[in-house]
Motif scaffolding. Structure first.
Motif, PDB file in Angstrom:
ATOM      1  N   ASP A  69      89.217  46.903  35.515  1.00 22.38           N
ATOM      2  CA  ASP A  69      88.002  47.552  36.413  1.00 22.38           C
ATOM      3  C   ASP A  69      88.139  49.183  36.265  1.00 22.38           C
ATOM      4  O   ASP A  69      89.618  49.779  36.182  1.00 22.38           O
ATOM      5  N   GLU A  70      86.782  49.908  36.519  1.00 20.79           N
ATOM      6  CA  GLU A  70      86.806  51.163  36.077  1.00 20.79           C
ATOM      7  C   GLU A  70      87.578  52.070  37.153  1.00 20.79           C
ATOM      8  O   GLU A  70      88.353  53.123  36.861  1.00 20.79           O
ATOM      9  N   ILE A  71      87.594  51.672  38.297  1.00 23.65           N
ATOM     10  CA  ILE A  71      88.082  52.669  39.424  1.00 23.65           C
ATOM     11  C   ILE A  71      89.535  52.405  39.591  1.00 23.65           C
ATOM     12  O   ILE A  71      90.199  53.319  39.699  1.00 23.65           O
ATOM     13  N   GLU A 115      89.902  52.666  47.935  1.00 30.65           N
ATOM     14  CA  GLU A 115      88.650  52.084  48.653  1.00 30.65           C
ATOM     15  C   GLU A 115      87.593  53.188  48.007  1.00 30.65           C
ATOM     16  O   GLU A 115      87.673  54.388  48.128  1.00 30.65           O
ATOM     17  N   ARG A 116      86.544  52.536  47.380  1.00 34.35           N
ATOM     18  CA  ARG A 116      85.291  53.218  46.948  1.00 34.35           C
ATOM     19  C   ARG A 116      84.545  53.752  48.357  1.00 34.35           C
ATOM     20  O   ARG A 116      83.747  52.993  48.849  1.00 34.35           O
ATOM     21  N   VAL A 117      84.507  54.965  48.621  1.00 33.82           N
ATOM     22  CA  VAL A 117      83.975  55.403  50.293  1.00 33.82           C
ATOM     23  C   VAL A 117      82.610  56.095  50.100  1.00 33.82           C
ATOM     24  O   VAL A 117      81.911  56.164  51.062  1.00 33.82           O
ATOM     25  N   GLY A 118      82.207  56.470  48.800  1.00 34.24           N
ATOM     26  CA  GLY A 118      80.879  56.851  48.478  1.00 34.24           C
ATOM     27  C   GLY A 118      80.672  57.044  47.117  1.00 34.24           C
ATOM     28  O   GLY A 118      81.165  56.462  46.225  1.00 34.24           O
ATOM     29  N   GLY A 119      79.420  57.527  46.847  1.00 30.67           N
ATOM     30  CA  GLY A 119      78.613  57.749  45.578  1.00 30.67           C
ATOM     31  C   GLY A 119      77.449  58.267  45.602  1.00 30.67           C
ATOM     32  O   GLY A 119      76.728  58.437  46.634  1.00 30.67           O
ATOM     33  N   THR A 120      76.816  58.844  44.471  1.00 29.69           N
ATOM     34  CA  THR A 120      75.603  59.199  44.427  1.00 29.69           C
ATOM     35  C   THR A 120      75.026  59.212  42.955  1.00 29.69           C
ATOM     36  O   THR A 120      75.666  59.263  41.987  1.00 29.69           O
ATOM     37  N   SER A 121      73.799  58.888  43.065  1.00 29.03           N
ATOM     38  CA  SER A 121      73.208  58.658  41.688  1.00 29.03           C
ATOM     39  C   SER A 121      72.812  59.981  41.071  1.00 29.03           C
ATOM     40  O   SER A 121      72.374  60.111  39.962  1.00 29.03           O
ATOM     41  N   VAL A 122      73.119  60.949  41.816  1.00 24.05           N
ATOM     42  CA  VAL A 122      72.595  62.436  41.381  1.00 24.05           C
ATOM     43  C   VAL A 122      74.183  62.798  40.831  1.00 24.05           C
ATOM     44  O   VAL A 122      74.988  63.629  41.692  1.00 24.05           O
ATOM     45  N   SER A 146      78.144  60.107  34.553  1.00 23.16           N
ATOM     46  CA  SER A 146      76.509  60.073  34.699  1.00 23.16           C
ATOM     47  C   SER A 146      76.031  60.022  36.181  1.00 23.16           C
ATOM     48  O   SER A 146      75.411  60.702  36.636  1.00 23.16           O
ATOM     49  N   GLY A 147      76.770  59.161  37.002  1.00 25.45           N
ATOM     50  CA  GLY A 147      76.481  59.046  38.386  1.00 25.45           C
ATOM     51  C   GLY A 147      77.999  59.080  38.978  1.00 25.45           C
ATOM     52  O   GLY A 147      78.765  59.701  38.225  1.00 25.45           O
ATOM     53  N   VAL A 148      78.112  59.331  40.158  1.00 25.76           N
ATOM     54  CA  VAL A 148      79.167  59.656  40.956  1.00 25.76           C
ATOM     55  C   VAL A 148      79.689  58.752  41.842  1.00 25.76           C
ATOM     56  O   VAL A 148      79.183  58.243  42.547  1.00 25.76           O
ATOM     57  N   SER A 149      81.201  58.451  41.652  1.00 20.98           N
ATOM     58  CA  SER A 149      81.777  57.644  42.380  1.00 20.98           C
ATOM     59  C   SER A 149      83.001  58.574  43.226  1.00 20.98           C
ATOM     60  O   SER A 149      83.585  59.187  42.664  1.00 20.98           O
ATOM     61  N   ILE A 150      83.103  58.130  44.552  1.00 19.15           N
ATOM     62  CA  ILE A 150      84.106  58.821  45.394  1.00 19.15           C
ATOM     63  C   ILE A 150      84.966  57.771  45.880  1.00 19.15           C
ATOM     64  O   ILE A 150      84.496  56.641  46.679  1.00 19.15           O
TER      65      ILE A 150
HETATM   66  C1  LIG Z   1      77.806  52.846  38.351  1.00 26.53           C
HETATM   67  C2  LIG Z   1      78.871  53.660  38.215  1.00 26.53           C
HETATM   68  C3  LIG Z   1      80.116  53.106  39.061  1.00 26.53           C
HETATM   69  C4  LIG Z   1      79.240  53.514  36.570  1.00 26.53           C
HETATM   70  O1  LIG Z   1      80.474  54.213  36.476  1.00 26.53           O
HETATM   71  C5  LIG Z   1      78.809  55.233  38.452  1.00 26.53           C
HETATM   72  O2  LIG Z   1      77.561  55.623  37.394  1.00 26.53           O
HETATM   73  C6  LIG Z   1      78.231  55.551  39.947  1.00 26.53           C
HETATM   74  O3  LIG Z   1      78.911  55.457  40.802  1.00 26.53           O
HETATM   75  N1  LIG Z   1      76.974  55.763  40.304  1.00 26.53           N
HETATM   76  C7  LIG Z   1      76.612  56.136  41.550  1.00 26.53           C
HETATM   77  C8  LIG Z   1      76.019  54.903  42.286  1.00 26.53           C
HETATM   78  C9  LIG Z   1      75.837  55.132  43.853  1.00 26.53           C
HETATM   79  O4  LIG Z   1      76.923  55.106  44.357  1.00 26.53           O
HETATM   80  O5  LIG Z   1      74.705  55.583  44.089  1.00 26.53           O
END
Ligand SMILES: CC(C)(CO)[C@@H](O)C(=O)NCCC(=O)O
Ligand SMILES: Nc1ncnc2c1ncn2[C@@H]1O[C@H](COP(=O)(O)OP(=O)(O)OP(=O)(O)O)[C@@H](O)[C@H]1O
Length: 386
Positions: free
Chosen positions: A156-158, A224-231, A210-214
């Protein structure tokens, strides 16, 4: 087992049909150890050059290929059209599981995977299994098997990322750093911190790929993955390419370094004539990213450099403010920013450092790590060998 990430376990579960291969490779002490993090843009590769593989060089029928591989990897710092070795990050004499050796860090563009496999196929029998994480560990699993006869063992990547961070902090003294006075001096000081992994918890890790995982990390295993953004980094590279015609990340960064984003963005002072004091918004703050680009006269004056810088500031500020919100919600003070978007990108690090310090009233600090994009790949080795 399904290859879909949705059904991926926290750690690798080796399916029955390959368990024998893995078992025999482990017993035979796999000759060459590679950990891959195959991301949306870049494939990061960590090569563990062990004493064991040196022994085998003397006694095994695969001698020639291993020596060729070792020579190929070490005799250059560039491979093919996009591969590079980050020789400055190399770690000597580390112990993983029962093995001691040197860790070498390499990467290439993921879209060149086919070429990379063709190259790898020239080094026969050096490895029966390769440890892998990131989306590509799923996407390319079958290709590795068909083209190279290599079993990709998925992690798993995280979890790999967090294991990798912990290991590197444990093994490297000058790893974590921050920028002193990021916005007030032309040459802000890069300062190293010595933080034992145990004293860094809890922290937020913001992985800008490429995208952002928090991810909120309470301990090495409680995450715990608490957030993320495609920007994210992909957005910066995509938009800058579109608007300026650059064809690489390095070119995009070089262009941005010469640019002025205030020619492109609408600032608070463009709207207020100064600061919006009641709510603490300085006149120099971006009120609207790219907000001046609807006006012909402003558009005509905006140079490619300015557009590249505006892309960088847009992505960086957005990541910074989402990270800060996540830190508030999660009640953590330390924010670690990692990922290859930060590679040779002092502008974004300074911007993040300034934004985090400013918006948290000095409570939060943006921290950065020297091995910025390689933690996931390191984490695969650790999970497999420990
Ligand atoms: C899809 C992954 C986890 C691939 O590493 C990464 O590009 C990401 O966290 N993208 C943001 C997705 C989002 O939370 O909107
Ligand atoms: N040589 C390079 N080529 C392309 N992008 C680069 C390069 N160096 C740095 N970058 C930046 O790094 C980003 C990719 O970072 P990283 O390798 O951490 O993510 P990834 O694993 O490919 O993506 P994800 O985790 O979202 O799948 C790119 O989007 C770009 O902004």
């Amino acid at each position: 087992m399904s290859d879909s990430p949705e059904s991926a376990p926290v750690q690798s579960i080796i399916p029955t049909d390959i368990s024998q291969a893995v078992e025999s490779a482990s017993q035979d002490r796999n000759l060459v150890w590679f950990g891959l993090d195959i991301g949306g843009t870049l494939c990061k590769s960590v090569y563990f050059e062990t004493e064991t593989s040196q022994d085998k060089v003397e006694s095994n029928g695969d001698t020639i290929d291993i020596q060729n591989l070792q020579h190929y990897l070490m005799s250059s710092e560039t491979y093919g059209s996009s591969g590079i070795r980050d020789s400055k990050l190399m770690l000597k004499c580390v112990t993983i599981g029962k093995l001691k050796g040197n860790l070498h860090f390499m990467k290439f563009e993921t879209h060149r995977m086919k070429g990379a496999m063709e190259l790898a196929s020239k080094f026969n029998n050096v490895s029966k299994i390769v440890l892998a994480t990131g989306g590509g560990a799923y996407k390319y699993k079958e290709d590795f098997k068909q083209t190279l006869g290599v079993e990709l063992i998925q992690y798993d990547e995280i979890h790999s990322l967090v294991f990798g961070i912990h290991f590197i902090l444990d093994n490297v003294s000058r790893e974590i750093f921050y920028w002193d006075n990021p916005n007030f001096s032309d040459t802000p000081e890069k300062r190293f911190l010595s933080l034992a992994p145990s004293s860094v918890y809890p922290y937020l890790v913001v992985n800008i790929g490429s995208g952002v995982s928090i991810i909120l990390v309470r301990s090495q295993k409680d995450i715990e993955r608490v957030g993320g953004t495609s920007v994210g980094g992909g957005t910066f590279l995509g938009l800058t390419s579109l608007l300026t015609g650059v064809t690489s990340f390095d070119e995009a960064i070089a262009l941005a370094e010469q640019g002025d984003h205030t020619k492109v963005d609408k600032l608070v002072r463009d709207i207020y004539g100064g600061s919006y004091e009641k709510f603490g918004l300085p006149g120099t703050l971006v009120a609207s990213s790219f907000g001046n680009m609807n006006l012909d006269e402003k558009r005509e004056k905006a140079k490619k450099e300015d557009l590249a810088k505006a892309c960088l500031i847009t992505v960086t500020n957005n990541v910074g403010s989402i990270a800060l919100l996540c830190a508030r919600i999660s009640k953590v003070e330390r924010i670690l920013f990692v990922g290859n978007y930060l590679k040779n990108n002092v502008m974004s690090m300074r911007q993040l450092a300034y934004a985090v310090e400013y918006w948290s009233g000095g409570k939060n600090k943006a921290l950065f790590l020297e091995h910025e994009g390689y933690f996931g790949a390191v984490g695969t080795l650790l999970q497999h060998m420990n």
